[in-house]
Structures are given as C-alpha cells and as structure tokens.
Scaffold this active site. Structure first.
Site, PDB file in Angstrom:
ATOM      1  CG  ASP A 181      -1.945  -1.081   1.268  1.00 52.15           C
ATOM      2  OD1 ASP A 181      -3.046  -0.855   0.762  1.00 52.15           O
ATOM      3  OD2 ASP A 181      -1.637  -2.164   1.798  1.00 52.15           O
ATOM      4  CD  GLU A 239      -7.423   2.593   0.797  1.00 52.07           C
ATOM      5  OE1 GLU A 239      -7.933   1.847   1.659  1.00 52.07           O
ATOM      6  OE2 GLU A 239      -7.240   2.240  -0.378  1.00 52.07           O
ATOM      7  CG  ASP A 250      -9.951  -1.884  -4.660  1.00 53.97           C
ATOM      8  OD1 ASP A 250     -10.347  -1.534  -3.530  1.00 53.97           O
ATOM      9  OD2 ASP A 250     -10.711  -2.321  -5.538  1.00 53.97           O
ATOM     10  CB  THR A 292      -5.478  -3.954   1.655  1.00 54.91           C
ATOM     11  OG1 THR A 292      -5.195  -2.789   0.877  1.00 54.91           O
ATOM     12  CG2 THR A 292      -4.286  -4.245   2.546  1.00 54.91           C
ATOM     13  CB  SER A 310     -18.203  -6.638  -0.265  1.00 59.22           C
ATOM     14  OG  SER A 310     -17.953  -5.426  -0.940  1.00 59.22           O
ATOM     15  N   GLY A 313     -12.552  -6.282  -3.631  1.00 57.70           N
ATOM     16  CA  GLY A 313     -12.093  -5.160  -4.444  1.00 57.70           C
ATOM     17  C   GLY A 313     -13.156  -4.564  -5.335  1.00 57.70           C
ATOM     18  CE  LYS A 364     -17.134  -6.507  -4.346  1.00 52.35           C
ATOM     19  NZ  LYS A 364     -15.926  -5.906  -3.751  1.00 52.35           N
ATOM     20  CG  ASP A 369     -12.409   1.717  -1.772  1.00 54.58           C
ATOM     21  OD1 ASP A 369     -11.239   1.368  -1.984  1.00 54.58           O
ATOM     22  OD2 ASP A 369     -12.883   1.851  -0.623  1.00 54.58           O
TER      23      ASP A 369
END
Length: 358
Positions: A110, A133, A176, A178, A241, A267, A271, A299
């Site tokens: 990250d 982020e 995205d 993590t 999710s 993520g 999607k 996101d």
C-alpha cells in the site's frame, strides 16, 4: 626666387589613408556592435517566452495528458504491489476498523505504491488536488519525472481537452482489496486512478498488477475496454463484497427469484471489471454490482468513470449520482450496471438502502 612646392610621395598618401580608415572603424564599430546586441536581446521580448510545445497554458490541464500519466501511475504502483507480494515482505499491520467492525490492513505494498503513484502525478500536475487512500509522509517525498509521452492507443482515441486545474480532483487507490492481498488472493487486487472534473468522474484507470491488464476510459473520449454483448436482467448475477454477501443474497433472491447468482468478491475495481468484456481467465462475470454499506470514494471513482464512459451507471441505492468532491466517503451504498434498465433495478431493490447507513 620662386616659392618651393610640397610634394607627397605615393607611400605617404597610402599611410595617411590607412590611418583615416582606422579612425573611422574605431568610431563606428562600437556603435554597430551596440545596435546588434540591442536587436538580439530585444527579439525574444517581442514575442515573450514560449510555452513547451504541446503543453496546456498555465492554470489549465489537458485531460489527455492526465489520462496518460494516470495509466502510467497505476502501472508503476502495480509494480510495487507485485514486488512486495512476490517477495513476501508485506509487513502487514492493522490501521483501524471499518464501520462494520472489520479490521483494515495496511501493508508495505500500500505505502510504496501510494508513494510512487502520488509523486508521479504530483510532479506532472502540481496544481491539481490529489486525494489518496493512504497518507503521504513528507519524509518519504521523492521527485518522479514524467517525459510527457502519450501512448499511441490514447493518441488515436483521445483528443486533447483542456479544463481549469482548480476544477480537477484526482482520486488514488494504491492497492484495492488489501485484505485479499494479505490472503494471497491476487486476482482481486487492483491499483486505480480517477479524475473528477467539478465532482463528476471523467477518467478511470483500473490496473491488475498480477496479470498486467489495464482498463482505461474517458467520458466523451474513448476507452480500451467495452461492455459485453448481453446481460441477464431477469435473473442477474450480482457481484458483492465478500464481507457482506449474505445481506444482499436474501433480498436479491426475494426480488429476482432463487435462480439469482450471488458472486462474493474482493475489491471494487475487480467488481466493476466483472460487468465488462475483460479477457482474463481469473475475472468472473456479473450483471449487476451492489454494495450496501459505507464505501470510500477512491474505491469507486475509477469504476464509476469507466462505466459512465461506456454508457453505464453507478449511483447510490436510491439512484442519486455520487459526487467526487467534499468528503471522502459515500454513505448511500451503490448499484452499478451497464446496458440494463438501471432505474428499474433500483426500484426492485428498495430495502437495501436502509442498510447502507449502518
């Protein structure tokens, strides 16, 4: 006795003429040199300093250039994500909890991806606001230059378009999924960049580091990805999710019937790609993407821009457009679709909105 006459020899005359010419040269050479220098120094001032060829004027941003560097930033960040994961040096630690009480992870992937992406974008467009982020630590500041080259596929599909720099907000998601990254579920992991103009998402980049696949799109411009040829509206496959698949499944089956397929996945970038024509063996396909809880804008902004560029929709569960200014969170959940009756989908799922604020 007659007066004597003065006779000058030819040699004397020649010497006299040379001395005269020397005096004239000395007097006028300084004058001419001064005039020449004045002319040379005055020439640039008449036209003023030139801007680099092809660059936007001060205070403006060329969206085609911003798309090009956004793609590069997502790829460069992805290289860091991949390197850390393959070297198994994640150094994972908890950075807090979500509203649902789930622990949020933070890894070296990250942080290193964020640093690479942020400073590349900031170096290329210093006047543009960038929201990420992860926090940018000034102690880790680095200079990353961009040669302003634009890939051929972007050149062919996108025309230059300038907008005021103050109207632009860039949203970065350096890693995205993590949680899935720490579990070595690599197919869900993406790096993303989104460009919003006056709060509306207009450029989206979604990059998959472990397969080197990159999707990009620009609203009213072009893209390197497209929608699938067909979607199932009667019994849609709904991607959600992994953490709250059960919440959606119950309502979805009541609405669309028991044949409705629920696809749990990690993520938001993954999607959105599930709704598109993506030639990836590890990429599942879905007809609708639904999220019923609070979600951060970094996101979803890139996916929202890609869908908008292709004629699709991403809204809150009540059908409101999501603004990418102000706060960094979206309270109203989301539903995303393409080449479907989006309004009809929203009307069929009224109960989901109640859970999105919890």
């Amino acid at each position: 006795m007659a007066p004597m006459g003065i006779r000058l020899s030819p040699l004397g005359m020649a010497v006299f003429c040379l001395l005269g010419l020397g005096v004239l040269y000395h007097l006028y050479s300084g004058f001419l040199a001064g005039r020449f220098a004045f002319f040379m120094l005055s020439e640039p001032a008449a036209g003023g300093p030139e801007s680099p060829r092809g660059s936007a004027p001060a205070g403006a941003v060329d969206l085609r250039e911003l798309l090009a560097v956004s793609v590069l930033a997502a790829v460069r960040g992805g290289q860091e994500v991949k390197r850390v994961r393959e070297g198994n040096v994640l150094n994972a630690k908890a950075k807090g909890k979500t509203r649902e009480g789930a622990e949020e992870q933070l890894t070296s992937g990250d942080l290193l991806s964020n640093r690479r992406m942020f400073y590349l974008l900031k170096g290329a467009f210093p006047a543009v606001q960038i929201n990420s982020e992860e926090r940018v630590d000034t102690a880790d500041q680095e200079t990353i230059s961009w040669d302003r080259s634009i890939p051929e596929d972007i050149k062919q599909k996108i025309q230059p378009k300038e907008v005021p720099a103050e109207s632009v907000t860039v949203w970065i998601d350096p890693l995205d999924a993590t949680q899935e990254y720490t579990e070595d579920l690599r197919q869900y992991v993406t790096t993303m960049v989104c460009v919003a103009v006056n709060g509306k998402p207009v450029i989206g980049v979604i990059h998959k580091p472990f397969s080197s696949y990159t999707a990009w799109a620009m609203v009213d411009g072009g893209s390197n990805v497209k929608a699938r040829s067909s979607y199932n509206e009667k019994s849609p496959r709904i991607i959600v999710s992994r953490s709250h698949a059960g919440k959606v499944e119950q309502v979805a089956r009541q609405t669309f019937g028991n044949k409705t397929v629920i696809i749990p996945a990690g993520g938001a970038g993954y999607k959105v790609l599930a709704l598109l024509d993506v030639a990836e063996k590890n990429q599942e396909e879905a007809d609708v993407y639904i999220h019923v809880t609070y979600i951060k804008k970094w996101d979803i902004c890139a996916g929202n821009a890609v869908l908008r560029a292709l004629g699709g929709h991403m809204t809150t569960l009540t059908g409101e457009e999501i603004s990418y200014t102000g706060s960094d969170g979206n309270e109203g959940g989301l539903i995303a679709s393409i080449n479907m009756n989006h309004k009809a989908l929203i009307e069929k799922l009224p109960d989901l909105e109640k859970t999105s604020h919890k």
